[in-house]
Design a protein around this motif. Structure first.
Motif, PDB file in Angstrom:
ATOM      1  N   CYS A 644      44.456  33.435  28.076  1.00 32.72           N
ATOM      2  CA  CYS A 644      45.027  34.929  28.474  1.00 32.72           C
ATOM      3  C   CYS A 644      43.989  35.456  29.381  1.00 32.72           C
ATOM      4  N   LYS A 645      44.344  36.405  30.068  1.00 32.84           N
ATOM      5  CA  LYS A 645      43.714  37.089  31.010  1.00 32.84           C
ATOM      6  C   LYS A 645      43.360  38.348  30.903  1.00 32.84           C
ATOM      7  N   LEU A 646      42.042  38.880  30.915  1.00 27.77           N
ATOM      8  CA  LEU A 646      41.639  40.260  30.626  1.00 27.77           C
ATOM      9  C   LEU A 646      42.507  40.945  31.862  1.00 27.77           C
ATOM     10  N   THR A 647      43.435  41.944  31.367  1.00 27.24           N
ATOM     11  CA  THR A 647      44.018  42.542  32.552  1.00 27.24           C
ATOM     12  C   THR A 647      43.643  44.151  32.676  1.00 27.24           C
ATOM     13  N   ALA A 648      43.294  44.717  31.560  1.00 34.13           N
ATOM     14  CA  ALA A 648      42.902  46.017  31.614  1.00 34.13           C
ATOM     15  C   ALA A 648      42.037  46.466  30.483  1.00 34.13           C
ATOM     16  N   ILE A 649      41.149  47.503  30.765  1.00 35.54           N
ATOM     17  CA  ILE A 649      40.280  47.881  29.729  1.00 35.54           C
ATOM     18  C   ILE A 649      40.713  49.310  29.750  1.00 35.54           C
ATOM     19  N   MET A 650      41.127  49.534  28.527  1.00 38.42           N
ATOM     20  CA  MET A 650      41.618  51.171  28.521  1.00 38.42           C
ATOM     21  C   MET A 650      40.702  52.026  27.858  1.00 38.42           C
ATOM     22  N   ALA A 651      40.056  53.215  28.570  1.00 38.59           N
ATOM     23  CA  ALA A 651      39.467  54.161  28.001  1.00 38.59           C
ATOM     24  C   ALA A 651      40.314  55.600  27.854  1.00 38.59           C
ATOM     25  N   PRO A 652      39.718  56.204  26.699  1.00 39.57           N
ATOM     26  CA  PRO A 652      38.510  56.200  26.011  1.00 39.57           C
ATOM     27  C   PRO A 652      38.680  55.363  24.747  1.00 39.57           C
ATOM     28  N   ALA A 653      40.073  54.711  24.483  1.00 33.96           N
ATOM     29  CA  ALA A 653      40.072  53.726  23.117  1.00 33.96           C
ATOM     30  C   ALA A 653      39.265  52.697  23.304  1.00 33.96           C
ATOM     31  N   ASN A 654      38.604  52.153  24.561  1.00 32.74           N
ATOM     32  CA  ASN A 654      37.992  51.059  24.979  1.00 32.74           C
ATOM     33  C   ASN A 654      38.724  49.940  24.093  1.00 32.74           C
ATOM     34  N   ALA A 655      39.944  49.779  24.390  1.00 32.75           N
ATOM     35  CA  ALA A 655      40.903  48.734  24.188  1.00 32.75           C
ATOM     36  C   ALA A 655      41.079  47.758  25.276  1.00 32.75           C
ATOM     37  N   TYR A 656      40.701  46.355  24.873  1.00 36.31           N
ATOM     38  CA  TYR A 656      41.034  45.358  25.869  1.00 36.31           C
ATOM     39  C   TYR A 656      42.205  44.799  25.823  1.00 36.31           C
ATOM     40  N   ILE A 657      43.113  44.805  26.924  1.00 38.26           N
ATOM     41  CA  ILE A 657      44.434  44.265  27.070  1.00 38.26           C
ATOM     42  C   ILE A 657      44.414  42.976  27.794  1.00 38.26           C
ATOM     43  N   PHE A 658      44.963  41.895  27.103  1.00 32.24           N
ATOM     44  CA  PHE A 658      45.035  40.418  27.737  1.00 32.24           C
ATOM     45  C   PHE A 658      46.416  40.337  27.929  1.00 32.24           C
ATOM     46  N   THR A 659      46.911  39.464  28.993  1.00 29.73           N
ATOM     47  CA  THR A 659      48.063  39.214  29.280  1.00 29.73           C
ATOM     48  C   THR A 659      48.286  37.617  29.517  1.00 29.73           C
ATOM     49  N   SER A 660      49.313  37.003  29.484  1.00 25.02           N
ATOM     50  CA  SER A 660      49.740  35.617  29.722  1.00 25.02           C
ATOM     51  C   SER A 660      49.748  35.560  31.073  1.00 25.02           C
ATOM     52  N   ARG A 661      49.732  34.226  31.704  1.00 25.84           N
ATOM     53  CA  ARG A 661      49.884  33.879  32.905  1.00 25.84           C
ATOM     54  C   ARG A 661      50.970  34.472  33.739  1.00 25.84           C
ATOM     55  N   THR A 662      52.199  35.010  32.933  1.00 30.77           N
ATOM     56  CA  THR A 662      53.279  35.693  33.704  1.00 30.77           C
ATOM     57  C   THR A 662      53.105  37.084  33.729  1.00 30.77           C
ATOM     58  N   GLY A 663      51.648  37.755  33.251  1.00 29.25           N
ATOM     59  CA  GLY A 663      51.515  39.147  33.172  1.00 29.25           C
ATOM     60  C   GLY A 663      52.015  39.907  32.234  1.00 29.25           C
ATOM     61  N   LEU A 664      52.590  39.206  31.071  1.00 27.73           N
ATOM     62  CA  LEU A 664      53.043  39.902  29.877  1.00 27.73           C
ATOM     63  C   LEU A 664      51.856  40.010  28.974  1.00 27.73           C
ATOM     64  N   LYS A 665      52.021  41.475  28.198  1.00 25.27           N
ATOM     65  CA  LYS A 665      50.742  41.435  27.143  1.00 25.27           C
ATOM     66  C   LYS A 665      50.979  40.661  26.063  1.00 25.27           C
ATOM     67  N   VAL A 666      49.794  39.852  25.529  1.00 27.44           N
ATOM     68  CA  VAL A 666      49.774  38.922  24.499  1.00 27.44           C
ATOM     69  C   VAL A 666      48.830  39.248  23.391  1.00 27.44           C
ATOM     70  N   LEU A 667      47.740  40.246  23.689  1.00 20.37           N
ATOM     71  CA  LEU A 667      46.803  40.525  22.772  1.00 20.37           C
ATOM     72  C   LEU A 667      46.182  41.812  23.201  1.00 20.37           C
ATOM     73  N   GLU A 668      45.749  42.585  22.154  1.00 28.21           N
ATOM     74  CA  GLU A 668      44.950  43.962  22.282  1.00 28.21           C
ATOM     75  C   GLU A 668      43.884  43.812  21.237  1.00 28.21           C
ATOM     76  N   LYS A 669      42.653  43.780  21.806  1.00 34.87           N
ATOM     77  CA  LYS A 669      41.386  43.923  21.107  1.00 34.87           C
ATOM     78  C   LYS A 669      40.265  45.156  21.407  1.00 34.87           C
ATOM     79  N   SER A 670      39.720  45.332  20.305  1.00 31.31           N
ATOM     80  CA  SER A 670      38.524  46.213  20.533  1.00 31.31           C
ATOM     81  C   SER A 670      37.288  45.658  20.881  1.00 31.31           C
TER      82      SER A 670
END
Length: 710
Positions: A644-670
């Motif tokens: 998966c690809k790191l698509t966004a780092i969301m502040a202030p929650a500091n959440a790392y959003i990962f998407t598939s090749r097609t752009g759909l969210k597949v994972l969220e990690k701190s």
């Protein structure tokens, strides 16, 4: 519409036995032939609807319009089979009505004008105008063939029919389509798009529909005096199915001095591995160099026997060449050896693919597939030494495009089939003309560019959705803090506490999100909450308590207005207002009505426990080095590795959003979770740089080490 034998058979359940039994056999043949063509047209429509709606979402000016088109795409996928079934059922019912004596009035699309009927909505007017325009185009283009078909049906049935009563006429076909579309929960803009697609993929081939129906009826002697209308060749369909080839870049320019110098430098390094490609013969055999042209012929022969990706044995290029040279040498009685420059090219290609097939960025499912390109790449390198020195070389760029597209894929991804087609075309068609690399590069680059555009748009949609979620969570926490500040430590009636936490918190949340915390709506919400708390805290024997009745109407109105703004059902809050009325009239009876608020109000589900790591933790430093756009792979327990690809780092929650090749969210990690994954070896970063360049740099480094060791 194509009729290639792949049409799904029409289910006999569509037929209604009694009226159909009275239809002439030739009319049943007309119906079944038309049903096949119409079903194929609907399939084409739905196959292309997804792309069309995606393009509309791409062009949308705001998130709301974009959301409408994305939801429509989802709705169409879910309801496609039912849509097609209903359409075909209506078609069969229309033919059944033809066989009924004393037919009732057919359900027709009304003839309309541009003036709205009394009470008609703007949406209905738009749809009606679009329908009338479609019907007009079909009548203008295919009116003669349609008229002949209607006349033949009238003669066959002994009833005078109108074109609008013809089951294959555009009026009834549109009615079938609109009826089938009633199950779609889409906006008028999407309905109009679907009508345009219906015209493009179904009505545009009406001449074929009417032509074949007329031919069937003519063959049985129905109105033979009517002159047949020749079927027209649709230029639009030809343009769509056979797009014009773009001009292709040339690959036969002469090798320049810089290219020769670059290859000569590589040859100097390759001296360390020379002698690895030679026939297995007695030393006394007379050596005889094989020309580059003859070597290319041998490779073309070998190219036809490259094993399939599923083969268990690895394809060793140099070993296969040695065996082939040995067979040629035995046959000729001479030790056929490759020339030095050609051997250098063979060794270099073998080393490059050795790196590629061990590269972590290439998914395992694609390694065997890409490995099948060794011989085509070797042949183009023998033909054109610029392959090693120019990053713009078509063959080199094609390899890089394939690797870049595959980085986030699995074998089940549709992209696998596309790459497999490219590989197979090279194996089947590439002799000695390298122009095929330019052709395939143009086609594959256009495909991947469209794929990237799609994924970019969906990634942006994901980023926007995540930003909205983070903003909502922050606002929800802000509302909780305000409630806790006002409630904690106070003794209040239980119904009021529950109302504030469960209902009024949503009113405040909506005011914050829609208008902001400096707005009149937000301030009004806070003031109403404070007044409610004040109203149930008064003692009736106080001066303020005695005048409470004068202020209650305004408070109750503010409460109801706030609940209405948040779309609360008034019936669900009726009990609260009855309890509130009782509280204002008399003090709560019994101690169970009053509670001391000691527990803080927590909005929604609590998040996972935070992971605490020191600021100088090396794995946490790795996390902070991650950039948006980085590709990673997660090793999951009892599951395939997730790319998966790191698509966004969301502040202030500091959440790392990962998407598939097609752009759909597949994972969220701190950040902490990612650091622990690095520590346990469950997370690895992937190098997304051009594959050929990385492979060449690694091979040059390896060759330098070998030369230093001599």
């Amino acid at each position: 519409m194509h009729n290639d034998g792949k049409v799904v058979p029409i289910n006999q359940a569509h037929a209604t036995p009694s009226p159909l039994a009275r239809l002439p056999v030739v009319l049943l043949q007309v119906r079944d032939k038309a049903a096949q063509q119409l079903q194929q047209g609907l399939q084409e429509l739905f196959d292309n609807a997804d792309d069309t709606l995606f393009e509309m979402a791409d062009k949308s000016r705001n998130n709301l319009d974009q959301h409408i088109f994305f939801e429509a795409m989802r709705d169409l996928r879910l309801k496609r089979k039912n849509f097609e079934r209903v359409f075909m059922a209506r078609l069969f019912e229309a033919f059944a009505r033809l066989g009924q004596a004393g037919r009732g009035e057919a359900q027709l699309v009304p003839m309309v004008s541009y003036e709205a009927a009394p009470g008609a909505s703007k949406d209905d007017l738009e749809k009606t105008v679009a329908l009338e325009a479609m019907l007009g185009r079909v009548r203008h283009r295919d009116g003669v063939a349609l008229g002949q078909l209607t006349a033949r049906l009238s003669a066959l049935l002994g009833n005078r029919l109108d074109d609008r009563e013809n089951p294959l006429g555009p009026a009834l076909l549109c009615e079938f389509f609109l009826h089938a579309g009633r199950s779609l929960g889409v906006e008028i803009c999407v309905k109009l798009i679907m009508l345009k697609l219906f015209e493009k993929y179904v009505l545009s081939d009406a001449d074929q529909l009417y032509g074949e129906a007329n031919q069937l009826l003519l063959a049985t002697g129905v109105l033979p005096e009517l002159k047949a209308v020749p079927s027209r060749r649709l230029e639009a369909r030809a343009a769509r199915d056979y797009p014009r080839q773009e001009s292709l870049p040339a690959a036969d320019q002469p090798v320049g001095a810089n290219d020769q110098e670059a290859f000569a430098a590589l040859q100097t390094l390759l001296t360390a591995v020379r002698g690895s490609v030679a026939p297995t013969l007695e030393p006394s055999a007379e050596p005889s160099p094989i020309s580059t042209r003859d070597l290319l012929r041998l490779l073309s022969h070998l190219q036809q026997y490259v094993p399939e990706p599923e083969a268990e044995d690895d394809f060793d290029l140099r070993n296969q060449l040695e065996q082939l040279l040995t067979r040629v040498s035995v046959k000729s009685g001479k030790s056929r050896v490759v020339e030095e420059a050609d051997e250098d090219v063979i060794n270099l290609i073998a080393l490059l693919f050795e790196f590629i097939l061990n590269d972590r960025a290439v998914p395992d499912a694609f390694k065997a597939l890409i490995g099948r390109l060794q011989i085509p790449m070797l042949k183009v390198a023998l033909l054109d030494k610029r392959f090693f020195s120019r990053a713009s070389h078509p063959a080199r760029r094609l390899l890089n495009e394939i690797a870049a597209a595959a980085i986030g894929c699995s074998e089940r991804d549709p992209l696998y089939l596309r790459i497999e087609q490219v590989v197979q075309r090279l194996l089947n068609e590439f002799g000695e003309d390298p122009v095929i690399f330019s052709q395939l590069l143009c086609e594959f680059s256009a495909f991947t560019a469209d794929e990237r555009r799609r994924s970019d748009l969906l990634e942006q949609h994901t980023r926007d959705a995540e930003a909205g979620r983070v903003r909502t969570e922050a606002a929800r926490q802000r509302v909780a803090d305000i409630l806790n500040k006002r409630l904690l430590g106070k003794v209040l009636p239980r119904p009021v506490v529950q109302f504030l936490q469960q209902a009024w918190s949503q009113v405040l949340l909506l005011a914050s999100l829609k208008h902001g915390e400096q707005s009149v709506q937000w301030q009004a919400g806070l003031r109403t909450m404070d007044e409610l708390i004040w109203s149930v805290s008064l003692q009736q024997d106080t001066e303020a308590g005695r005048h409470l009745a004068e202020q209650l109407p305004g408070l109750l109105k503010a409460l109801r207005d706030g609940l209405t703004s948040a779309a609360f059902d008034p019936f669900s809050t009726r009990e609260f207002f009855l309890r509130l009325q009782a509280l204002h009239i008399q003090a709560p009876e019994g101690g169970d009505e009053l509670i001391e608020v000691n527990e803080p109000f927590v909005p929604g589900a609590t998040s996972a426990d935070p992971i605490t790591l020191s600021d100088d933790d090396p794995d946490l430093h790795k996390v902070h080095q991650l950039k948006e756009g980085s590709w990673v792979v997660f090793e999951q327990d009892n599951a395939d590795a997730l790319r998966c690809k790191l698509t966004a780092i969301m502040a202030p929650a500091n959440a790392y959003i990962f998407t598939s090749r097609t752009g759909l969210k597949v994972l969220e990690k701190s950040a902490g979770q990612l650091a622990l994954a690095f520590k346990h070896g469950a997370l690895q970063t992937l190098d997304g740089g051009p594959l050929f360049e990385r492979a060449l740099a690694a091979v040059v480094g390896k060759l330098r080490q070998l030369n230093r060791g001599k």
